[in-house]
Design a protein around this motif. Sequence first.
Motif, PDB file in Angstrom:
ATOM      1  N   GLU A 143      15.178  30.062  18.727  1.00  0.00           N
ATOM      2  CA  GLU A 143      16.018  29.791  17.553  1.00  0.00           C
ATOM      3  C   GLU A 143      15.176  29.788  16.282  1.00  0.00           C
ATOM      4  OE1 GLU A 143      19.980  29.325  16.246  1.00  0.00           O
ATOM      5  OE2 GLU A 143      19.129  29.744  18.215  1.00  0.00           O
ATOM      6  N   HIS A 168      22.168  30.579  15.104  1.00  0.00           N
ATOM      7  CA  HIS A 168      23.423  30.909  15.774  1.00  0.00           C
ATOM      8  C   HIS A 168      24.555  30.005  15.272  1.00  0.00           C
ATOM      9  CE1 HIS A 168      20.791  32.703  18.985  1.00  0.00           C
ATOM     10  NE2 HIS A 168      21.761  33.604  18.958  1.00  0.00           N
ATOM     11  N   SER A 217      20.289  25.653  12.408  1.00  0.00           N
ATOM     12  CA  SER A 217      20.293  26.653  13.476  1.00  0.00           C
ATOM     13  C   SER A 217      20.501  28.019  12.837  1.00  0.00           C
ATOM     14  CB  SER A 217      21.413  26.376  14.487  1.00  0.00           C
ATOM     15  OG  SER A 217      22.679  26.532  13.863  1.00  0.00           O
ATOM     16  N   ILE A 275      17.181  23.552  19.788  1.00  0.00           N
ATOM     17  CA  ILE A 275      16.489  24.330  18.758  1.00  0.00           C
ATOM     18  C   ILE A 275      15.070  24.598  19.256  1.00  0.00           C
ATOM     19  CG2 ILE A 275      15.860  24.468  16.326  1.00  0.00           C
ATOM     20  CD1 ILE A 275      18.879  24.385  16.900  1.00  0.00           C
TER      21      ILE A 275
END
Length: 378
Positions: free
Chosen positions: A315, A264, A262, A311
């Motif tokens: 993303e 974030h 990821s 995701i």
Amino acid sequence: MGMCKFCGTTSRNISEILQICRNCILDQNWAVVKPYLLNIHKQVRKTADLPGLPPKSSKDKIELQCNLCMNECSLNASDISYCGLRNIKKNQTGELPFPTKSKGYIHGYIDANPTNCCNAWFCPAGTSNGYPEYSNHNGPELGTYSYAAFLYGCSFNCLFCQNSSHKYISTRTLYDVEVLANEIYNNKKITCICYFGGTPEPQLPFSINLAELILNKISDNKQDRKFRVCWEWNGSGNRKLVENCMKIALKTGGNIKFDLKSYHERLNYALCGVSNKRTLENFKFLAEAYFGKRKNLPEMSACTLLVPGYINKDEVELIAHFISEIDNKIPYSLLIFHPDYQMRDLPITSKDQALACFKIAKKYLVNVHLGNQFLLRF
């Protein structure tokens, strides 16, 4: 059909184990969401007798300080490291000795080249890249093997893990580095070794030592043998050791694949139980220092699993943009998700999601690959 406990949204793409949607992970009060997520991971890890969080013992009680990965576990007499490989009590009784540079918990096997490795689309084993410096074949290395080195233990706790057996460690998997080096060296059809797992970080000293022993045997016997060394990892390792691995991969024609799960940090906590800060830092460090040093043979790559509901293309765009700011030629693989481990309720990545993610990644990067495409038939 899952439901988010925070906003009440229902969707097939909300994980039953998490019971929280992507939007609420990112937008709700983190002081509330983070403990909620960590408690889920704690319960999952309990089933494998692993600690919910990386142990942080007080200074006066520390019996072992580990700095191999970002978790930096401080263990007292009753603690188990987050990766599960360092158990003070079981080490003392001999039930589970600590791994060292000389002994490692590993399951190895030979895999016919070209393998289904995420980097097979550009590595010498599956292409003509690197010939003749790093391969004796001007094309796929048919008739040769890769040594797949599955290392036990992991510094993450991915709920979608496709190799969760790494959590169950026993002395049956403890191997002497000299014995294993001889075994690999003596099979002249092995042209490369790839470390994966779990993730290699908790056993980097062992993997480095094993690679160097094999390479030294080849050099000492003055063989015209090409032998590449690769690592597939989550990128959470100690900076000095990570760079050492990069240098070995660089000189042998190997490469390093980072699983950028990821962008974030909140999503990484949700899906993997820990921060991804070290991962992004190590990726940036190695890419800026080493990518582009070889002609027509990438030194490293990134890979992202397209977990439905979490995701998505937003993303992927953040990850692709992050990579492109370093170098837009770094290879990037997008992998189709299939249900596994604690996320068996989620569907396979849809064709629409896969194509949208691929398209947005191509906006930023030159070399983008879509892996596990066969799953899109289902």
